[in-house]
Design a protein around this motif. Structure first.
Motif, PDB file in Angstrom:
ATOM      1  N   ASN A   1       8.793  11.330   2.303  1.00 44.01           N
ATOM      2  CA  ASN A   1       9.772  12.174   2.286  1.00 44.01           C
ATOM      3  C   ASN A   1      10.965  11.989   1.575  1.00 44.01           C
ATOM      4  O   ASN A   1      11.422  12.372   0.664  1.00 44.01           O
ATOM      5  CB  ASN A   1      10.109  12.807   3.585  1.00 44.01           C
ATOM      6  CG  ASN A   1       8.946  13.811   4.067  1.00 44.01           C
ATOM      7  OD1 ASN A   1       7.982  14.030   3.314  1.00 44.01           O
ATOM      8  ND2 ASN A   1       8.813  13.771   5.410  1.00 44.01           N
ATOM      9  N   GLU A   2      11.620  10.798   2.057  1.00 45.35           N
ATOM     10  CA  GLU A   2      12.780  10.463   1.434  1.00 45.35           C
ATOM     11  C   GLU A   2      12.903   9.956   0.027  1.00 45.35           C
ATOM     12  O   GLU A   2      13.518  10.190  -0.782  1.00 45.35           O
ATOM     13  CB  GLU A   2      13.602   9.227   2.327  1.00 45.35           C
ATOM     14  CG  GLU A   2      14.155   9.575   3.636  1.00 45.35           C
ATOM     15  CD  GLU A   2      14.869   8.622   4.437  1.00 45.35           C
ATOM     16  OE1 GLU A   2      15.294   8.909   5.793  1.00 45.35           O
ATOM     17  OE2 GLU A   2      14.721   7.695   3.982  1.00 45.35           O
ATOM     18  N   TRP A   3      11.726   9.187  -0.337  1.00 46.25           N
ATOM     19  CA  TRP A   3      11.712   8.699  -1.572  1.00 46.25           C
ATOM     20  C   TRP A   3      10.938   9.792  -2.540  1.00 46.25           C
ATOM     21  O   TRP A   3      11.228   9.605  -3.916  1.00 46.25           O
ATOM     22  CB  TRP A   3      10.807   7.406  -1.440  1.00 46.25           C
ATOM     23  CG  TRP A   3      11.621   6.374  -1.234  1.00 46.25           C
ATOM     24  CD1 TRP A   3      11.660   5.647   0.274  1.00 46.25           C
ATOM     25  CD2 TRP A   3      12.614   5.609  -1.995  1.00 46.25           C
ATOM     26  NE1 TRP A   3      12.610   4.568   0.327  1.00 46.25           N
ATOM     27  CE2 TRP A   3      13.335   4.487  -1.026  1.00 46.25           C
ATOM     28  CE3 TRP A   3      13.007   5.409  -3.097  1.00 46.25           C
ATOM     29  CZ2 TRP A   3      14.216   3.647  -1.262  1.00 46.25           C
ATOM     30  CZ3 TRP A   3      13.852   4.737  -3.518  1.00 46.25           C
ATOM     31  CH2 TRP A   3      14.541   3.637  -2.771  1.00 46.25           C
TER      32      TRP A   3
ATOM     33  N   LEU B   1       0.883  -1.211  -0.194  1.00 49.83           N
ATOM     34  CA  LEU B   1       0.120  -0.095  -0.015  1.00 49.83           C
ATOM     35  C   LEU B   1       0.861   1.276   0.162  1.00 49.83           C
ATOM     36  O   LEU B   1       0.308   2.330  -0.624  1.00 49.83           O
ATOM     37  CB  LEU B   1      -0.921   0.000   0.997  1.00 49.83           C
ATOM     38  CG  LEU B   1      -2.201  -0.937   1.258  1.00 49.83           C
ATOM     39  CD1 LEU B   1      -2.003  -2.265   0.965  1.00 49.83           C
ATOM     40  CD2 LEU B   1      -3.252  -0.590   2.389  1.00 49.83           C
ATOM     41  N   ILE B   2       2.106   1.339   0.534  1.00 52.49           N
ATOM     42  CA  ILE B   2       2.675   2.276   0.713  1.00 52.49           C
ATOM     43  C   ILE B   2       3.368   2.918  -0.719  1.00 52.49           C
ATOM     44  O   ILE B   2       3.521   4.191  -0.721  1.00 52.49           O
ATOM     45  CB  ILE B   2       4.242   2.030   1.686  1.00 52.49           C
ATOM     46  CG1 ILE B   2       4.741   3.336   1.696  1.00 52.49           C
ATOM     47  CG2 ILE B   2       4.940   1.160   1.094  1.00 52.49           C
ATOM     48  CD1 ILE B   2       4.081   4.483   2.513  1.00 52.49           C
ATOM     49  N   THR B   3       3.435   2.054  -1.530  1.00 54.92           N
ATOM     50  CA  THR B   3       3.761   2.548  -2.898  1.00 54.92           C
ATOM     51  C   THR B   3       3.010   3.494  -3.542  1.00 54.92           C
ATOM     52  O   THR B   3       3.225   4.550  -4.277  1.00 54.92           O
ATOM     53  CB  THR B   3       4.060   1.443  -3.843  1.00 54.92           C
ATOM     54  OG1 THR B   3       2.806   0.787  -4.170  1.00 54.92           O
ATOM     55  CG2 THR B   3       5.051   0.350  -3.249  1.00 54.92           C
ATOM     56  N   SER B   4       1.314   3.328  -3.502  1.00 59.20           N
ATOM     57  CA  SER B   4       0.509   4.097  -3.986  1.00 59.20           C
ATOM     58  C   SER B   4       0.348   5.555  -3.176  1.00 59.20           C
ATOM     59  O   SER B   4      -0.099   6.553  -3.715  1.00 59.20           O
ATOM     60  CB  SER B   4      -0.921   3.535  -4.061  1.00 59.20           C
ATOM     61  OG  SER B   4      -0.885   2.480  -4.828  1.00 59.20           O
ATOM     62  N   GLU B   5       0.614   5.398  -1.992  1.00 57.81           N
ATOM     63  CA  GLU B   5       0.651   6.662  -1.097  1.00 57.81           C
ATOM     64  C   GLU B   5       2.031   7.525  -1.591  1.00 57.81           C
ATOM     65  O   GLU B   5       1.656   8.647  -1.716  1.00 57.81           O
ATOM     66  CB  GLU B   5       1.030   6.225   0.391  1.00 57.81           C
ATOM     67  CG  GLU B   5      -0.154   5.668   1.117  1.00 57.81           C
ATOM     68  CD  GLU B   5      -1.443   6.427   1.153  1.00 57.81           C
ATOM     69  OE1 GLU B   5      -1.666   7.532   1.230  1.00 57.81           O
ATOM     70  OE2 GLU B   5      -2.447   5.775   1.048  1.00 57.81           O
ATOM     71  N   LEU B   6       3.051   6.972  -2.050  1.00 56.76           N
ATOM     72  CA  LEU B   6       4.295   7.709  -2.573  1.00 56.76           C
ATOM     73  C   LEU B   6       3.538   8.397  -3.868  1.00 56.76           C
ATOM     74  O   LEU B   6       3.967   9.391  -4.231  1.00 56.76           O
ATOM     75  CB  LEU B   6       5.252   6.622  -2.760  1.00 56.76           C
ATOM     76  CG  LEU B   6       6.637   7.295  -3.541  1.00 56.76           C
ATOM     77  CD1 LEU B   6       7.199   8.645  -2.548  1.00 56.76           C
ATOM     78  CD2 LEU B   6       7.490   6.296  -3.694  1.00 56.76           C
ATOM     79  N   ALA B   7       2.925   7.515  -4.717  1.00 55.73           N
ATOM     80  CA  ALA B   7       2.355   8.307  -5.795  1.00 55.73           C
ATOM     81  C   ALA B   7       1.943   9.249  -5.873  1.00 55.73           C
ATOM     82  O   ALA B   7       1.925  10.326  -6.544  1.00 55.73           O
ATOM     83  CB  ALA B   7       1.480   7.066  -6.645  1.00 55.73           C
ATOM     84  N   LEU B   8       0.685   9.382  -4.657  1.00 50.33           N
ATOM     85  CA  LEU B   8      -0.084  10.704  -4.598  1.00 50.33           C
ATOM     86  C   LEU B   8       0.920  11.684  -3.869  1.00 50.33           C
ATOM     87  O   LEU B   8       0.748  12.974  -4.259  1.00 50.33           O
ATOM     88  CB  LEU B   8      -1.159  10.129  -3.157  1.00 50.33           C
ATOM     89  CG  LEU B   8      -1.801  11.415  -2.784  1.00 50.33           C
ATOM     90  CD1 LEU B   8      -2.801  12.113  -3.850  1.00 50.33           C
ATOM     91  CD2 LEU B   8      -2.861  10.917  -1.542  1.00 50.33           C
TER      92      LEU B   8
ATOM     93  N   GLU C   1       1.202  21.729  -4.634  1.00 52.48           N
ATOM     94  CA  GLU C   1       0.225  21.663  -3.379  1.00 52.48           C
ATOM     95  C   GLU C   1       1.292  21.306  -2.225  1.00 52.48           C
ATOM     96  O   GLU C   1       0.877  21.483  -1.084  1.00 52.48           O
ATOM     97  CB  GLU C   1      -0.842  20.993  -3.399  1.00 52.48           C
ATOM     98  CG  GLU C   1      -1.920  21.422  -4.223  1.00 52.48           C
ATOM     99  CD  GLU C   1      -3.137  20.777  -4.122  1.00 52.48           C
ATOM    100  OE1 GLU C   1      -3.550  20.069  -3.411  1.00 52.48           O
ATOM    101  OE2 GLU C   1      -4.247  21.157  -5.102  1.00 52.48           O
ATOM    102  N   GLN C   2       2.143  20.518  -2.350  1.00 49.99           N
ATOM    103  CA  GLN C   2       3.336  20.177  -1.431  1.00 49.99           C
ATOM    104  C   GLN C   2       4.577  20.353  -1.886  1.00 49.99           C
ATOM    105  O   GLN C   2       4.887  20.618  -3.107  1.00 49.99           O
ATOM    106  CB  GLN C   2       3.240  18.689  -0.750  1.00 49.99           C
ATOM    107  CG  GLN C   2       1.958  18.291  -0.448  1.00 49.99           C
ATOM    108  CD  GLN C   2       1.743  16.967   0.245  1.00 49.99           C
ATOM    109  OE1 GLN C   2       2.841  16.439   1.061  1.00 49.99           O
ATOM    110  NE2 GLN C   2       0.780  16.311   0.245  1.00 49.99           N
ATOM    111  N   PHE C   3       5.684  20.585  -0.964  1.00 53.50           N
ATOM    112  CA  PHE C   3       6.784  21.027  -1.444  1.00 53.50           C
ATOM    113  C   PHE C   3       8.054  20.076  -0.663  1.00 53.50           C
ATOM    114  O   PHE C   3       7.927  19.480   0.408  1.00 53.50           O
ATOM    115  CB  PHE C   3       7.183  22.414  -1.278  1.00 53.50           C
ATOM    116  CG  PHE C   3       6.296  23.320  -1.749  1.00 53.50           C
ATOM    117  CD1 PHE C   3       6.623  23.904  -3.077  1.00 53.50           C
ATOM    118  CD2 PHE C   3       5.069  23.841  -1.425  1.00 53.50           C
ATOM    119  CE1 PHE C   3       5.830  24.719  -3.668  1.00 53.50           C
ATOM    120  CE2 PHE C   3       4.188  24.801  -1.648  1.00 53.50           C
ATOM    121  CZ  PHE C   3       4.434  25.031  -3.166  1.00 53.50           C
TER     122      PHE C   3
END
Length: 435
Positions: free
Chosen positions: A337-339, A116-123, A132-134
């Motif tokens: 953040n890291e990825w 699941l974490i991979t799709s959160e990284l996509a977002l 919208e984020q930096f």
């Protein structure tokens, strides 16, 4: 006679009691063993979106930034099994999406449904692309300059049907909706099984591209023709390049460039803790029919990678959510953040390399074929023609490439010297001009 009957009854009673005590001892020990097993960690809904909520948020993000984001949905059906693929395209100028002079990057997340974490990284990556984020430590001017030269296609959730099974409680499921591992369903070395083959983990399907999800991804890669492909997974921390199906990396300059990029990213953003190398040589087992091997060998993507962004090696093998996904806020945010920084550093590196190439080359290089590509393509054609799967002699191939490069370099130098002589000769006949 009566005494024997009495003895028989006593014997049967004793035997029954013995069997009953054995049964209870087995049951009790089983209960004790079960109680000693580590608990199974559920999905943390405070951290992770459901698949529906994830796609709704991405769609809303796209609608808010239609000047740079565009989303398409593709569908395919095979023998009653239906799949859909949502693809988000980022381009600073929407009208330039099909501009082949731009650097093209294709990213896929959520191929294995339990990760699941991979799709959160996509977002998170899409949120940064939309501004919208930096990223806290990245120069926005430098990043914007790099992104002007790039078109990025993001597949946030490749295995939607499999993800639904995970959300329904099957937390160890990695395959698609009908039990096929999408990262074993591609044509390079398809169907080969290792000694420890587990169909629950690695079922390759009935044939290469039997699954609609793989068919859609192949069509996407063929139409987009990316310069970089990244397949994002979890289970460990690693930066992999081809090959997955054998314990080697490709030869030649392109392979060296891939390794240099991965080692640089590992040093800058992974703290030198990520495993770097071929998937087959580093992960501990060979994988056959993978997407990354197809992208590199058949689709001819110059840089094809598999990124493994997280893994809890201490987690129990039955505690799949914890094994493949961060379960606390601090680790969850650190991974994202890291990825995210890793991906945007990669975008920057490739944009600057492309800029240097364009400045030093006065003509279009899109249609040129390197000697490496030519020879590799030649060998692939011969392999397909005769239906053989043999390793060719790398030493002879390297010598041919070396001599060909020397020949090209000598020709260019001779042509440059010849043109310089002509220019000097012409200048000697021109009248001098004083200012």
């Amino acid at each position: 006679m009566e005494i024997n009957t009495h003895r028989n009854r006593r014997f049967i009673s004793l035997l029954f009691l013995l069997l009953l005590s054995c049964f209870f001892s087995i049951c009790c020990s089983s209960e004790d063993d079960f109680s000693q097993l580590p608990p199974i960690t559920p999905i943390n809904r405070d951290l992770y979106h459901t698949s529906d909520a994830l796609m709704e948020e991405i769609e809303a993000l796209v609608n808010r930034h239609q000047d740079r984001l565009h989303m398409e949905t593709f569908q395919s059906t095979n023998k009653g099994y239906h799949a859909e693929l949502n693809v988000v395209t980022y381009c600073r100028n929407r009208t330039a999406i099909d501009d082949k002079s731009k650097f093209r990057i294709l990213l896929s997340f959520g191929q294995h449904s339990r990760e699941l974490i991979t799709s959160e990284l996509a977002l998170r990556i899409l949120s940064i692309l939309s501004e919208e984020q930096f990223l806290p430590k990245m120069d926005p001017l430098l990043l914007n300059k790099a992104l002007e030269k790039i078109v990025i296609k993001v597949v946030p959730l490749e295995n939607l049907n499999g993800r639904k099974k995970v959300e329904a409680g099957d937390l160890c499921e990695r395959r698609n909706g009908r039990g096929v591992d999408l990262n074993r369903n591609w044509s390079v070395d398809w169907g080969k099984k290792e000694k420890d083959f587990d169909p629950y983990e690695e079922n390759p399907g009935t044939g290469p591209f039997s699954e609609p999800e793989a068919q859609l991804m192949r069509k996407l890669s063929m139409s987009f023709e990316p310069h970089i492909w990244v397949n994002v997974h979890s289970g460990m921390e690693a930066l992999f390049m081809p090959y997955d199906h054998k314990n080697t990396t490709p030869t030649g300059l392109q392979s060296q460039k891939m390794r240099v990029m991965l080692e640089t990213l590992n040093h800058l953003h992974c703290g030198d803790r990520c495993v770097v190398g071929s998937g087959g040589g580093s992960v501990g087992y060979l994988a056959h029919g993978t997407t990354t091997d197809y992208m590199f060998d058949v689709a001819r993507v110059p840089m094809a990678f598999t990124f493994e962004i997280y893994g809890d090696e201490k987690a129990s093998s039955r505690d799949c959510f914890k094994m493949f996904n961060p379960v606390d806020h601090s680790t969850f945010n650190r991974v994202l953040n890291e990825w995210s920084a890793t991906f945007f550093a990669m975008f920057n590196m490739e944009a600057h390399q492309m800029n240097d190439l364009q400045e030093s080359t006065p003509f279009n290089m899109d249609h040129l074929i390197s000697i490496d590509d030519y020879l590799n393509g030649y060998l692939i054609e011969r392999k397909n023609r005769y239906g053989q799967k043999k390793e060719f002699i790398d030493l002879g191939l390297q010598e041919i490439r070396t001599y060909f490069r020397l020949f090209l370099l000598s020709s260019v130098m001779l042509m440059f010297m010849f043109c310089s002589r002509i220019a000097k000769s012409n200048r000697s006949h021109l009248p001098s001009i004083s200012l």
